[in-house]
Design a protein around this motif. Sequence first.
Motif, PDB file in Angstrom:
ATOM      1  N   ALA A  89      56.075  46.985   7.871  1.00 26.52           N
ATOM      2  CA  ALA A  89      56.017  47.418   6.474  1.00 26.52           C
ATOM      3  C   ALA A  89      57.291  48.147   6.067  1.00 26.52           C
ATOM      4  O   ALA A  89      57.840  47.922   4.979  1.00 26.52           O
ATOM      5  CB  ALA A  89      54.798  48.320   6.263  1.00 26.52           C
ATOM      6  N   MET A  90      57.791  49.012   6.958  1.00 21.53           N
ATOM      7  CA  MET A  90      59.027  49.731   6.660  1.00 21.53           C
ATOM      8  C   MET A  90      60.199  48.760   6.490  1.00 21.53           C
ATOM      9  O   MET A  90      61.013  48.890   5.573  1.00 21.53           O
ATOM     10  CB  MET A  90      59.359  50.712   7.793  1.00 21.53           C
ATOM     11  N   ALA A  91      60.277  47.783   7.387  1.00 21.60           N
ATOM     12  CA  ALA A  91      61.377  46.818   7.323  1.00 21.60           C
ATOM     13  C   ALA A  91      61.303  45.983   6.047  1.00 21.60           C
ATOM     14  O   ALA A  91      62.313  45.739   5.384  1.00 21.60           O
ATOM     15  CB  ALA A  91      61.346  45.917   8.555  1.00 21.60           C
ATOM     16  N   SER A  92      60.092  45.558   5.666  1.00 18.85           N
ATOM     17  CA  SER A  92      59.957  44.701   4.480  1.00 18.85           C
ATOM     18  C   SER A  92      60.186  45.468   3.184  1.00 18.85           C
ATOM     19  O   SER A  92      60.591  44.879   2.171  1.00 18.85           O
ATOM     20  CB  SER A  92      58.565  44.048   4.463  1.00 18.85           C
ATOM     21  N   THR A  93      59.946  46.791   3.202  1.00 18.34           N
ATOM     22  CA  THR A  93      60.159  47.597   1.997  1.00 18.34           C
ATOM     23  C   THR A  93      61.616  47.527   1.530  1.00 18.34           C
ATOM     24  O   THR A  93      61.898  47.571   0.325  1.00 18.34           O
ATOM     25  CB  THR A  93      59.776  49.068   2.259  1.00 18.34           C
ATOM     26  N   ALA A  94      62.526  47.428   2.481  1.00 22.51           N
ATOM     27  CA  ALA A  94      63.956  47.389   2.130  1.00 22.51           C
ATOM     28  C   ALA A  94      64.324  46.168   1.287  1.00 22.51           C
ATOM     29  O   ALA A  94      65.366  46.162   0.622  1.00 22.51           O
ATOM     30  CB  ALA A  94      64.802  47.411   3.401  1.00 22.51           C
ATOM     31  N   PHE A  95      63.478  45.131   1.292  1.00 16.74           N
ATOM     32  CA  PHE A  95      63.794  43.899   0.571  1.00 16.74           C
ATOM     33  C   PHE A  95      62.957  43.711  -0.694  1.00 16.74           C
ATOM     34  O   PHE A  95      63.052  42.678  -1.349  1.00 16.74           O
ATOM     35  CB  PHE A  95      63.581  42.691   1.493  1.00 16.74           C
ATOM     36  N   MET A  96      62.130  44.681  -1.051  1.00 16.84           N
ATOM     37  CA  MET A  96      61.255  44.499  -2.204  1.00 16.84           C
ATOM     38  C   MET A  96      62.039  44.581  -3.508  1.00 16.84           C
ATOM     39  O   MET A  96      63.072  45.262  -3.601  1.00 16.84           O
ATOM     40  CB  MET A  96      60.129  45.544  -2.192  1.00 16.84           C
ATOM     41  N   GLU A  97      61.528  43.873  -4.522  1.00 18.43           N
ATOM     42  CA  GLU A  97      62.180  43.833  -5.829  1.00 18.43           C
ATOM     43  C   GLU A  97      61.197  44.030  -6.980  1.00 18.43           C
ATOM     44  O   GLU A  97      61.610  44.263  -8.113  1.00 18.43           O
ATOM     45  CB  GLU A  97      62.910  42.502  -6.022  1.00 18.43           C
ATOM     46  N   HIS A  98      59.897  43.904  -6.703  1.00 20.90           N
ATOM     47  CA  HIS A  98      58.894  43.949  -7.755  1.00 20.90           C
ATOM     48  C   HIS A  98      57.841  45.018  -7.446  1.00 20.90           C
ATOM     49  O   HIS A  98      57.610  45.376  -6.288  1.00 20.90           O
ATOM     50  CB  HIS A  98      58.210  42.585  -7.907  1.00 20.90           C
ATOM     51  N   VAL A  99      57.181  45.488  -8.497  1.00 19.96           N
ATOM     52  CA  VAL A  99      56.178  46.544  -8.347  1.00 19.96           C
ATOM     53  C   VAL A  99      55.029  46.096  -7.457  1.00 19.96           C
ATOM     54  O   VAL A  99      54.521  46.876  -6.638  1.00 19.96           O
ATOM     55  CB  VAL A  99      55.649  46.974  -9.735  1.00 19.96           C
ATOM     56  N   TRP A 100      54.603  44.847  -7.582  1.00 26.21           N
ATOM     57  CA  TRP A 100      53.463  44.392  -6.787  1.00 26.21           C
ATOM     58  C   TRP A 100      53.781  44.455  -5.295  1.00 26.21           C
ATOM     59  O   TRP A 100      52.885  44.672  -4.471  1.00 26.21           O
ATOM     60  CB  TRP A 100      53.033  42.976  -7.192  1.00 26.21           C
ATOM     61  N   GLN A 101      55.057  44.276  -4.950  1.00 25.35           N
ATOM     62  CA  GLN A 101      55.445  44.388  -3.539  1.00 25.35           C
ATOM     63  C   GLN A 101      55.328  45.831  -3.056  1.00 25.35           C
ATOM     64  O   GLN A 101      54.887  46.086  -1.934  1.00 25.35           O
ATOM     65  CB  GLN A 101      56.877  43.877  -3.361  1.00 25.35           C
ATOM     66  N   LEU A 102      55.701  46.775  -3.903  1.00 25.39           N
ATOM     67  CA  LEU A 102      55.520  48.181  -3.562  1.00 25.39           C
ATOM     68  C   LEU A 102      54.051  48.499  -3.340  1.00 25.39           C
ATOM     69  O   LEU A 102      53.692  49.201  -2.382  1.00 25.39           O
ATOM     70  CB  LEU A 102      56.076  49.057  -4.693  1.00 25.39           C
ATOM     71  N   ILE A 103      53.203  47.968  -4.197  1.00 20.96           N
ATOM     72  CA  ILE A 103      51.762  48.240  -4.091  1.00 20.96           C
ATOM     73  C   ILE A 103      51.195  47.650  -2.808  1.00 20.96           C
ATOM     74  O   ILE A 103      50.416  48.290  -2.098  1.00 20.96           O
ATOM     75  CB  ILE A 103      51.026  47.689  -5.327  1.00 20.96           C
ATOM     76  N   VAL A 104      51.602  46.409  -2.492  1.00 22.10           N
ATOM     77  CA  VAL A 104      51.087  45.760  -1.282  1.00 22.10           C
ATOM     78  C   VAL A 104      51.586  46.457  -0.023  1.00 22.10           C
ATOM     79  O   VAL A 104      50.809  46.769   0.891  1.00 22.10           O
ATOM     80  CB  VAL A 104      51.478  44.263  -1.256  1.00 22.10           C
ATOM     81  N   VAL A 105      52.899  46.725   0.025  1.00 26.17           N
ATOM     82  CA  VAL A 105      53.488  47.288   1.241  1.00 26.17           C
ATOM     83  C   VAL A 105      53.097  48.749   1.417  1.00 26.17           C
ATOM     84  O   VAL A 105      52.563  49.139   2.454  1.00 26.17           O
ATOM     85  CB  VAL A 105      55.020  47.139   1.228  1.00 26.17           C
ATOM     86  N   TRP A 106      53.367  49.569   0.382  1.00 21.32           N
ATOM     87  CA  TRP A 106      53.106  51.006   0.523  1.00 21.32           C
ATOM     88  C   TRP A 106      51.655  51.364   0.248  1.00 21.32           C
ATOM     89  O   TRP A 106      51.095  52.250   0.895  1.00 21.32           O
ATOM     90  CB  TRP A 106      54.038  51.802  -0.393  1.00 21.32           C
ATOM     91  N   GLY A 107      51.039  50.670  -0.705  1.00 21.76           N
ATOM     92  CA  GLY A 107      49.650  50.974  -0.989  1.00 21.76           C
ATOM     93  C   GLY A 107      48.707  50.489   0.085  1.00 21.76           C
ATOM     94  O   GLY A 107      47.843  51.239   0.547  1.00 21.76           O
TER      95      GLY A 107
END
Length: 435
Positions: A89-107
Amino acid sequence: MRKLPIDYCWIIVGVTSLVLLAGAGIRATPGVLILPLEQEFGWSRATISFAVSLNLLLYGLIAPFAVAIMERYGVRRCILVALLVLAGAMASTAFMEHVWQLIVVWGVLVGTGTGFLATVLAATVASRWFTTKRGLVIGIFSGAAATGQLIFLPAMASVNSAYGWRITLVCIVGVLCTLLPLVVIFFRDRPSDVGMLPYGETQPIEPISSRHENPFALAFLALRNASSNRNFWLISGTFFVCGASTNGLLGTHLIPACVDHGYSEITGAALLATMGMFNFFGTSLSGWLSDKFDNRSLLAIYYGVRGVSLLYLPFSFDDIYTMSIFAAFFGLGWFATVSPTVRILTNTFGRERAPLVFGWVFVCHQLGGASAAAFAALIRVTYSDYFSAFVISGLLCFVAAIAVTFIEAGDSRPDASTGKPVAHPEFRSGLSAQN
């Protein structure tokens, strides 16, 4: 079977503390990421706080099921899977670009992964490996979580300021990967796995077999049996306030509140780290006290001091010295509530089932945290400051201080002759009928 030697049980404590330290550090990361994400992506603070609230909610909701899954598949295996999920999750967060990705990864992912590396892990390990000094060990575990904040927050804020938030995440992934071999080599599920007894125990203990039970059914069975006990509801309600006033409010919003008053992110992170430093001593002392004194009185004092601190907070932003005074007093009691709470639950429901019940209590803790994170963001957007959020939280702490005095006295302290907890007969018989 031999008595557990001190050296190996403290190895277990050491490894568990490192895992809890890393989990707490990851949980504190949103406080550092809110402003960089606002600046880079243009997302509102309320939108980012929604992902944080979902994180807090799942972090709590997973707790009883995490304990049940640990019972079924083993604690070590669950820790390893959680560490791998968090690293991904930490590694994939560095490549996020959209809010839904933040919600999926961090939420979702981070909320679920850290839920396995939370206080329920501390309660499970302490209950299995220790009979005497259990409160002290839980205090050490809580102190380790505070130390995670102490180490991670200033380091993450500094790296973020110098190299950017993506490099900060890479450093966290490195820490998680370092923990994996330590858990594989040294961690064991129970003392019996190495042919030993729990620390302070003189007779073999036959654990309640849960290996073939459905983890979800096991978790809901614990909830059904616990819900008939008044202590469960009193502790759950006060732990709701605990989560609202700590992780939900200050863990998420203290750094942005400091920035609102003209301070830097690093200053806000330093205040949280100061809380972590004082919390290490406060939780360790609380663990020692919970083995010796009435845990209701301890909880009343802790919530009362927290309430005073939160009412003082809005007036402490004038200078760094008064803010430091707040951080010291609040930090002493941040995790101090955990040891007395787990002690009361263990005395009420017994060694084997207390972690499952605590999982449900922790759900209430995180419901409080998620509610406070969202509510404080709404107050900030509406009134342009956090004053009302701090005052409301302080008043709720006074309510909690009164509520804990209604916990049944017989379940608030260790047995006077042995120091060992005894479960309620009704709860014990209800479980045995199901096993």
